[in-house]
Design an enzyme around this catalytic site. Structure first.
Site, PDB file in Angstrom:
ATOM      1  N   CYS A   1       8.564  19.008  -4.412  1.00  0.00           N
ATOM      2  CA  CYS A   1       8.655  17.751  -5.167  1.00  0.00           C
ATOM      3  C   CYS A   1       8.196  16.555  -4.332  1.00  0.00           C
ATOM      4  O   CYS A   1       8.755  16.269  -3.270  1.00  0.00           O
ATOM      5  CB  CYS A   1      10.099  17.569  -5.639  1.00  0.00           C
ATOM      6  SG  CYS A   1      10.585  15.883  -5.998  1.00  0.00           S
TER       7      CYS A   1
ATOM      8  N   CYS B   1       0.825  -1.217   0.000  1.00  0.00           N
ATOM      9  CA  CYS B   1       0.000   0.000   0.000  1.00  0.00           C
ATOM     10  C   CYS B   1       0.858   1.266   0.000  1.00  0.00           C
ATOM     11  O   CYS B   1       1.669   1.492   0.906  1.00  0.00           O
ATOM     12  CB  CYS B   1      -0.919  -0.038   1.227  1.00  0.00           C
ATOM     13  SG  CYS B   1      -1.550   1.553   1.762  1.00  0.00           S
TER      14      CYS B   1
END
Length: 364
Positions: A177, A58
């Site tokens: 970023c 996940c």
């Protein structure tokens, strides 16, 4: 120039020391791993429990991991709180029992209860700690790890990165970023692994803020990683993986270090191949021949440079003790060092003892 460089490294060392004093280091070692077998033995008794139900694949769980890992150390002194996690791929029945249908799901189990309350807030360490404080009646603040990443600016870049005595890994990043944010906790761990290596530097530069400097090194995307070894200050692109183990293997190979992912020295640390061959001769020789081989070891040590020279001096000390005390010396000394390494000692002392133990093993 030498004085300026000395001042920069002094400031960096003082800053690191100050952070180390002010803050408690962060570790994930105390997250309790729950399973189908132990869940109800650990949860629902004399402690309130915060439990993360996750899946290894996940993405959101991976993003949460560095935040969740800050909790156990922060709550270490709160004896009434348990910080735990369950792998729902491995233990589906537990996750199903508590209504888990998505990952990660974070639930609070009060003392003496298996009726959970779901956490619905932002997935940050601070928000999770506030939730635990509210539900568990604690008053804990998140411990912040000292950073061992050297923050570069145009004023310090050349002195740090172009220092011919250092191997320097530089991350060129941008604050906005997403990939840089994902890399940040891993990069911090890389710096922590090599914090005791005097000739290895893990650094970063805000390439969005200092664009001219980034462009000089052909940085066009973020994060860009470049390695500046002692022998090539033009820099080399780092194209390896971005897991902790990948970085550690890369630095070990390029810098000749021998660290594992926990920052501890491996069994290869301190071993000098040329001396090892002489040690084999030394151990196999009779008493008279040993003296002649010892003289050859002395000559070989004189040729060594850098860290190898330091290791060579340990070889000489061990060889002298071996001549004085006989063949049992190495075995007995290894056992003594192993007992010391089991005690609570500083990382620097652990390094010192491990180096000696590794070298002794070639005589045993």
């Amino acid at each position: 120039m030498k004085m300026e460089m000395h001042q920069i490294w002094s400031r960096i060392a003082l800053a690191s020391f100050a952070f180390a004093i002010l803050f408690v280091s962060v570790s994930a070692d105390d997250v309790v791993v729950l399973t189908e077998e132990n869940f109800e033995k650990e949860v629902g008794h004399d402690k309130g429990a915060l439990v993360e139900f996750y899946a290894p694949w996940c993405g959101h769980c991976k993003k949460l991991a560095p935040e969740y890992e800050k909790l156990p150390n922060s709550f270490k002194k709160a004896k009434s709180v348990l910080i735990a996690k369950v792998d729902c791929d491995e233990h589906k029945s537990v996750c199903s029992k508590y209504g888990v249908s998505g990952y990660p799901t974070i639930q609070w189990f009060p003392k003496g209860s298996l009726e959970p309350k779901k956490f619905e807030g932002p997935r940050t360490a601070e928000s999770l700690a506030e939730f635990v404080n509210t539900e568990g009646g604690t008053n804990v603040k998140i411990a912040t790890a000292p950073s061992h990443v050297v923050v570069l600016t145009p004023e310090t870049f050349n002195e740090v990165v172009l220092d011919g005595t250092k191997d320097v890994l530089v991350e060129f990043y941008a604050p906005w970023c997403g990939h840089c944010k994902s890399l940040a906790p891993i990069y911090e761990k890389v710096a922590a692994v090599f914090k005791s290596e005097d000739d290895v530097v893990i650094a970063n530069l805000d390439a969005d803020k200092y664009r001219d400097l980034a462009e000089k090194y052909d940085v066009s995307g973020f994060p860009t990683l470049k390695f500046f070894p002692k022998g090539n200050k033009a820099g080399e692109d780092y194209g390896g993986g971005r897991d902790l183990d990948d970085f550690v293997a890369f630095i070990n190979e390029k810098s000749g270090t021998s660290r594992d992912a926990k920052g501890q020295l491996t069994s290869e640390a301190g071993i000098v191949e040329d001396l090892d061959e002489l040690v084999k001769e030394f151990v196999a020789a009779n008493d008279e021949e040993k003296k002649a081989v010892f003289a050859r070891i002395e000559e070989e040590v004189k040729k060594l440079e850098g860290s190898a020279s330091r290791y060579g001096k340990i070889y000489l000390k061990v060889s002298k003790k071996y001549l004085e005390k006989g063949s049992d010396y190495a075995k007995n000394e290894i056992q003594r060092l192993e007992r010391l390494l089991e005690k609570s000692i500083s990382p620097a002392k652990a390094d010192e003892l491990t180096l000696k133990k590794n070298i002794l093993s070639t005589y045993a």
